[in-house]
Design an enzyme around this catalytic site. Structure first.
Site, PDB file in Angstrom:
ATOM      1  N   GLU A 146       0.484  -0.963  -0.013  1.00 47.03           N
ATOM      2  CA  GLU A 146      -0.248  -0.234   0.043  1.00 47.03           C
ATOM      3  C   GLU A 146       1.095   1.552   0.339  1.00 47.03           C
ATOM      4  OE1 GLU A 146      -3.590   2.015   2.780  1.00 47.03           O
ATOM      5  OE2 GLU A 146      -1.699   0.578   3.281  1.00 47.03           O
ATOM      6  N   GLU A 244     -11.639   2.797   3.200  1.00 44.14           N
ATOM      7  CA  GLU A 244     -11.050   2.952   4.835  1.00 44.14           C
ATOM      8  C   GLU A 244     -11.560   4.774   4.932  1.00 44.14           C
ATOM      9  OE1 GLU A 244      -6.879   1.247   5.206  1.00 44.14           O
ATOM     10  OE2 GLU A 244      -6.599   2.648   4.249  1.00 44.14           O
TER      11      GLU A 244
END
Length: 275
Positions: A146, A244
């Site tokens: 990520e 998220e």
């Protein structure tokens, strides 16, 4: 969102940030009832048997406990705790395990901040990720790397930019390692999101989203997520898009805004007017 609009994507929601006032089993139940996949962070803080028995379908989880990419001691620790994470992922049926440029503490800060990223650090990171890819392929799971942002949330994290994570995943070029492209972090760090998606498309294992500023749900900030959804659809992306984000207010409204941003009206053939 009209009654005829649908999403071509698999929508997931992070259970760490939505319905945060509820016990975890109730969060999972509500997200599952709404048709979402579920994401979690640090698995060591959860009752794994309860997660497995919940009936939730998991999309991703943090794939390590401690460790780092760019030094040998940290890499060995990363591999050790990544190996510990795999049985947990298999028990709850989670296909993707998330990694970062370095270990993060409980507040999301770098455990080993980097003022600069040197050439030897790049070489070590590629070697570490090759070892991670070996592990993932051997065990039948996918690790995803990520991108983060340094300006707001994660100062001095090495390999934070999407350009960095793309370069690392391309250098490894293995099915056991893919990209978790976080568009919230990328907007803060780089922008030009649609072209970034196009550039990263062959490498993407998952996309995560939140709006800027505030890290709330789509529709609360400056990112035109409906335009990104249309572009991703046109590119042929059919994978996971994970929310998220911290709801700006009401959790249910946040989920509605997320679903709406990634739902598309059905295409209608163009009708030609007679000459």
């Amino acid at each position: 969102m009209s009654s005829t609009s649908t999403t071509p994507f698999q929508l997931a929601v992070c259970a760490e940030t939505v319905f945060a006032a509820l016990p975890v089993p109730e969060r999972l139940a509500r997200l599952s009832a709404a048709g979402f996949l579920v994401e979690i962070w640090d698995w060591t803080r959860h009752d794994i048997k309860a997660l497995a028995a919940s009936g939730a379908r998991f999309s991703s989880m943090t794939g390590y406990v401690t460790g780092r990419l760019a030094d040998r001691e940290g890499a060995d620790e990363l591999l050790r705790t990544a190996a510990q994470s795999i049985p947990v992922a298999k028990e709850i049926g989670c296909p993707r395990l998330n990694l970062h440029g370095t270990g993060l503490d409980g507040k999301g800060q770098a455990v080993l901040p980097a003022e600069t990223v040197t050439g030897p650090m790049w070489i070590e990171a590629v070697d570490t990720l090759r070892r991670i890819a070996d592990l993932g392929e051997r065990e039948g799971v996918t690790f995803v790397l990520e991108n983060l942002n340094e300006a707001v949330d994660h100062p001095k994290v090495p390999f934070a930019k999407a350009a960095d994570t793309i370069a690392l995943v391309e250098a490894v070029s293995r099915p056991g390692l893919r990209l978790n492209l976080d568009l919230y972090h990328a907007q803060i760090g780089e922008g030009n999101l649609i072209e970034l998606c196009r550039r990263a498309l062959p490498l993407i294992g998952e996309i995560q989203v939140a709006d800027v500023p505030g890290r709330h749900e789509p529709g609360t900030g400056e990112i035109n997520y409906p335009a990104i959804a249309r572009a991703l659809d046109a590119m042929g992306y059919r994978g996971v898009i994970g929310l998220e984000a911290w709801p700006e207010g009401d959790d249910e409204l946040a989920l509605q805004r997320f679903r709406s941003a990634f739902s598309l009206e059905p295409r209608h053939p163009t009708v030609m007017e007679p000459a």
